[in-house]
Write a protein that holds these residues in place. Structure first.
Motif: not given
Length: 220
Positions: A89-90, A134-135, A141
């Motif tokens: 994902q990130c 960030t994703s 986060r």
């Protein structure tokens, strides 16, 4: 007579023993977080959220970190499968947590110089993550960022996540500056945030012991 380096090493050894014994005593005395609570945190949620998307998981992780229970904290991260999720994902978040795990495995109890270097890396990790794109969701986060800053010795994060004076006291000794000279200051700051539970006999005994022990160690 002891040489200056030998005397410094002796002071650090006494300090290391004091901090280690204190953390062990505190964790044995109240037995938190207990197994039952940990299992509750890991139970599937009604809304289908993954465990690491809940505030309970991060409170638990941070509580373990505040208390210096590194092995248990690493076990919780592993069990939550957050790393597997972030890998796909990130990359930024995945790398940040991987670096955090490496730092926790290398926490230095043995010298001031090693700690300075370790803390510099921990702070750099938190600040780099804080300033990066960030994703992952804003909430996840924030959880990751708060934990990174806590381990980096950020006083307000330590005080925010502590539920007792002794959690913040341990964490300030572990992550801010591990110095007995600052212990009285840490104790007062922690007590202002969370006063002693007067129904708990061992807490007052612990405060008295810390105050007396600090004085005797500093003036040896």
């Amino acid at each position: 007579t002891l040489s200056p380096s030998s005397a410094a090493s002796d002071v650090y050894k006494r300090q290391e023993t004091f901090i280690t014994n204190l953390i062990n005593w505190i964790n044995r005395s109240d037995g938190e977080p207990n197994e039952e609570y940990i299992e509750q945190v890991f139970e599937p949620t009604a809304d289908g959220k993954k465990v690491f998307e809940t505030s309970f998981f991060w409170k638990l992780l941070n509580q373990l970190l505040l208390r210096g229970l590194f092995d248990q904290a690493l076990g919780c991260l592993d069990r939550s499968q957050i790393m597997e999720h972030l890998n796909s994902q990130c990359e930024m978040s995945s790398n940040a947590l991987r670096d955090l795990v490496a730092l926790l495995k290398q926490y230095p109890m043995d010298s001031t110089d090693s700690f300075r270097e370790w803390k510099s890396l921990a702070l750099e990790l938190a600040q780099t993550y804080s300033g990066s794109d960030t994703s992952v969701s804003g909430e996840l986060r924030d959880y990751i960022e708060n934990t990174l800053f806590l381990v980096g010795g950020h006083q307000s994060k330590i005080l925010h996540y502590s539920t007792t004076w002794y959690e913040s006291f341990c964490a300030l000794l572990l992550y801010y500056i591990p110095s007995l000279e600052l212990s009285e200051e840490y104790l007062e700051l922690s007590l202002q945030n969370h006063p002693v539970d007067v129904t708990s006999g061992w807490e007052q005994a612990c405060v008295d012991l810390i105050r007396g022990r600090i004085l005797s160690l500093i003036h040896i």
